[in-house]
Write an enzyme that holds these catalytic residues in place. Structure first.
Site, PDB file in Angstrom:
ATOM      1  N   ASP A 131       9.889  -4.276  -6.831  1.00 28.80           N
ATOM      2  CA  ASP A 131       9.756  -4.247  -5.372  1.00 28.80           C
ATOM      3  C   ASP A 131      11.160  -3.990  -4.824  1.00 28.80           C
ATOM      4  O   ASP A 131      12.023  -4.870  -4.869  1.00 28.80           O
ATOM      5  CB  ASP A 131       9.190  -5.591  -4.881  1.00 28.80           C
ATOM      6  CG  ASP A 131       8.991  -5.605  -3.372  1.00 28.80           C
ATOM      7  OD1 ASP A 131       9.648  -4.814  -2.672  1.00 28.80           O
ATOM      8  OD2 ASP A 131       8.181  -6.422  -2.880  1.00 28.80           O
TER       9      ASP A 131
ATOM     10  N   LYS B 192       9.931  -2.013   6.419  1.00 23.94           N
ATOM     11  CA  LYS B 192      11.328  -2.472   6.488  1.00 23.94           C
ATOM     12  C   LYS B 192      12.281  -1.264   6.595  1.00 23.94           C
ATOM     13  O   LYS B 192      12.171  -0.509   7.524  1.00 23.94           O
ATOM     14  CB  LYS B 192      11.645  -3.351   5.291  1.00 23.94           C
ATOM     15  CG  LYS B 192      10.524  -4.324   4.908  1.00 23.94           C
ATOM     16  CD  LYS B 192      10.147  -5.283   6.016  1.00 23.94           C
ATOM     17  CE  LYS B 192       9.086  -6.247   5.512  1.00 23.94           C
ATOM     18  NZ  LYS B 192       8.363  -6.934   6.553  1.00 23.94           N
TER      19      LYS B 192
ATOM     20  N   TYR C  36       8.502 -12.560  -2.738  1.00 21.96           N
ATOM     21  CA  TYR C  36       8.067 -12.654  -1.336  1.00 21.96           C
ATOM     22  C   TYR C  36       6.812 -13.542  -1.245  1.00 21.96           C
ATOM     23  O   TYR C  36       5.900 -13.420  -2.075  1.00 21.96           O
ATOM     24  CB  TYR C  36       7.798 -11.235  -0.812  1.00 21.96           C
ATOM     25  CG  TYR C  36       7.068 -11.193   0.501  1.00 21.96           C
ATOM     26  CD1 TYR C  36       7.624 -11.780   1.634  1.00 21.96           C
ATOM     27  CD2 TYR C  36       5.827 -10.589   0.610  1.00 21.96           C
ATOM     28  CE1 TYR C  36       6.948 -11.758   2.843  1.00 21.96           C
ATOM     29  CE2 TYR C  36       5.148 -10.558   1.819  1.00 21.96           C
ATOM     30  CZ  TYR C  36       5.709 -11.148   2.927  1.00 21.96           C
ATOM     31  OH  TYR C  36       5.038 -11.125   4.114  1.00 21.96           O
TER      32      TYR C  36
ATOM     33  N   ARG D 238      -9.444  10.293   4.329  1.00 22.52           N
ATOM     34  CA  ARG D 238      -9.071   9.177   3.441  1.00 22.52           C
ATOM     35  C   ARG D 238      -8.435   9.750   2.177  1.00 22.52           C
ATOM     36  O   ARG D 238      -7.475   9.228   1.643  1.00 22.52           O
ATOM     37  CB  ARG D 238     -10.280   8.299   3.091  1.00 22.52           C
ATOM     38  CG  ARG D 238      -9.961   7.311   1.984  1.00 22.52           C
ATOM     39  CD  ARG D 238     -10.947   6.158   1.805  1.00 22.52           C
ATOM     40  NE  ARG D 238     -12.306   6.435   2.156  1.00 22.52           N
ATOM     41  CZ  ARG D 238     -13.191   7.074   1.378  1.00 22.52           C
ATOM     42  NH1 ARG D 238     -12.843   7.504   0.177  1.00 22.52           N
ATOM     43  NH2 ARG D 238     -14.417   7.305   1.806  1.00 22.52           N
TER      44      ARG D 238
HETATM   45  C1  LIG Z   1      10.074  -7.902  -0.420  1.00 22.19           C
HETATM   46  C2  LIG Z   1       8.776  -7.686   0.299  1.00 22.19           C
HETATM   47  N1  LIG Z   1       7.752  -7.102  -0.354  1.00 22.19           N
HETATM   48  C3  LIG Z   1       6.560  -6.895   0.257  1.00 22.19           C
HETATM   49  C4  LIG Z   1       6.340  -7.281   1.561  1.00 22.19           C
HETATM   50  C5  LIG Z   1       4.996  -7.058   2.197  1.00 22.19           C
HETATM   51  O1  LIG Z   1       5.056  -5.985   3.083  1.00 22.19           O
HETATM   52  P1  LIG Z   1       4.104  -5.805   4.376  1.00 22.19           P
HETATM   53  O2  LIG Z   1       4.480  -6.874   5.341  1.00 22.19           O
HETATM   54  O3  LIG Z   1       4.409  -4.424   4.841  1.00 22.19           O
HETATM   55  O4  LIG Z   1       2.698  -5.976   3.904  1.00 22.19           O
HETATM   56  C6  LIG Z   1       7.386  -7.883   2.284  1.00 22.19           C
HETATM   57  C7  LIG Z   1       7.180  -8.287   3.682  1.00 22.19           C
HETATM   58  O5  LIG Z   1       8.015  -8.935   4.283  1.00 22.19           O
HETATM   59  C8  LIG Z   1       8.635  -8.086   1.631  1.00 22.19           C
HETATM   60  O6  LIG Z   1       9.670  -8.680   2.257  1.00 22.19           O
END
Ligand SMILES: Cc1ncc(COP(=O)(O)O)c(C=O)c1O
Length: 383
Positions: free
Chosen positions: A176, A201, A104, A52
């Site tokens: 982000d 992504k 998001y 961990r």
């Molecule tokens: C812009 C953005 N930030 C964060 C996330 C969250 O990521 P995760 O699905 O890997 O938890 C997403 C998921 O689609 C996203 O599009």
């Protein structure tokens, strides 16, 4: 292998954090699928005690992404949401956060449904206006959390301007950077203190792993994230770390094709008679096209378009053949989705209306197929 300090972006993506395995010479960092490490004697070990806390595959990925985003250190988590949750541990009860209104849906859900229970306050505002950010700052504002471009309406925030406001108020700027990827946008160069990604992504890029990462620039933040990653334990596993590490090696070439395909689809859609609006920062008609040119290197593979009615949006999503109807984005295959009923279903309808997320909006994550095939698919689906 020694990475020169002058190494350019694509070289950094391939080599940073990658040393041949000292035991075998394996050129690719192995998947260290282990939970613990043997100690030679009490108090004597090789720097690894429990998985961990430390794992060599994860450490290689973290060093790689820290270099790619030009931060001091990176911390890999089990998902993008786990990375955002880790960021929230910088805050204490009574603190206030300014957030991009069109963030998001999962981020909004975490902030609104979970973190407000711990006495944190959030203001959702249009961060594309630095004045609006300034007006929302309070004495207790400790963080400005920005997504640019936003999902799915592709609005941009000027990262330098947001950083200037945040820093004037002694708050951290978090970006982000999932939608753009570090090949297209480098928030730390514009003043961001922390960058997060859903590695699910573009960084992984092959739709075969879920993960997240936080990149830090300040020594105190590096220290805290090292502590919290171990204390809360939402780490990325070794196999997923290896998959993302394989993905970052081809980030530059993949993003070049995502950029080209995104632009090709946006240009095609903007001439189609059934399409009423195309949202893509690479189009001169996009209201922040100049900012996109200053802040982004290419315009990414994400675009949205409006077809006027929910019925037609449904029809397009159901009729595509080459594209797949699916949530998520950033993989080599093109995905199509209907944000109002899929990714953004948890956002209340009145908030969706405020940000221009209509029921007739369709989102595309352009993959890296031949763009002519993608255009043919959209032609038949719209026809
Ligand atoms: C812009 C953005 N930030 C964060 C996330 C969250 O990521 P995760 O699905 O890997 O938890 C997403 C998921 O689609 C996203 O599009």
């Amino acid at each position: 292998m020694k990475l020169p300090p002058s190494a350019r972006f694509s070289t950094v993506c391939i080599h940073a954090g990658q040393e041949p395995d000292p035991g075998t010479g394996a050129i690719v960092t192995p998947i260290f699928q282990t939970s613990t490490y043997v100690q030679e004697e009490l108090g004597k070990h090789k720097g690894y005690e429990y998985a961990r806390t430390q794992n060599p595959t994860r450490a290689a990925l973290e060093a790689n992404i820290a270099a790619i985003e030009r931060g001091k250190a990176a911390f890999a988590f089990a998902s993008g949401m786990a990375a955002i949750d880790a960021i929230s541990t910088f805050l204490r009860s009574g603190d206030h956060v300014v957030v991009t209104d069109n963030t998001y849906g999962g981020t909004f859900r975490l902030f609104d449904k979970v973190l407000t229970r711990y006495g944190l306050e959030f203001s959702y505002i249009d961060t594309s206006s630095a004045d609006a950010i300034e007006r929302s700052m309070r004495k207790n504002t400790k963080m400005v959390f920005v997504e640019t471009p936003t999902n799915p309406v592709m609005r941009l925030t000027d990262i330098s301007a947001a950083a200037a406001v945040a820093h004037r108020h002694d708050a951290r700027l978090v970006v982000d950077n999932t939608f753009a990827s570090p090949a297209v946008q480098q928030p730390i160069a514009f003043g961001a203190d922390l960058v997060i990604h859903s590695t699910t992504k573009y960084l992984n890029g092959h739709s075969d792993s879920v993960g997240g990462v936080v990149v830090a620039t300040r020594d105190d933040d590096v220290e805290w994230l090292t502590f919290i990653q171990n204390a809360a334990g939402a780490i990325l596993g070794p196999l997923d770390s290896w998959l993302v590490l394989r993905g970052t090696k081809t980030l530059t070439v993949r993003m070049a094709q995502h950029n080209a395909n995104g632009l090709a689809l946006a240009e095609f859609l903007s001439t189609h008679p059934k399409v009423t609006r195309v949202l893509y920062p690479g189009l001169p008609a996009h209201p922040q096209h100049d900012l996109a040119k200053r802040q982004m290197n290419g315009f990414g593979g994400m675009l949205s378009f409006d077809v006027g009615t929910f019925e037609l949006a449904r029809c397009v999503c159901n009729r595509v053949r080459l594209m797949s109807l699916a949530e998520s984005l950033g993989g080599v295959e093109t995905l199509i989705s209907h944000p109002a009923t899929m990714t953004h279903a948890s956002v209340p309808p009145e908030r969706r209306r405020e940000i221009g997320l209509t029921d007739s909006l369709v989102r595309i994550s352009a993959g890296i197929e031949d763009p002519a095939d993608l255009i043919d698919d959209l032609k038949q689906a719209l026809g």
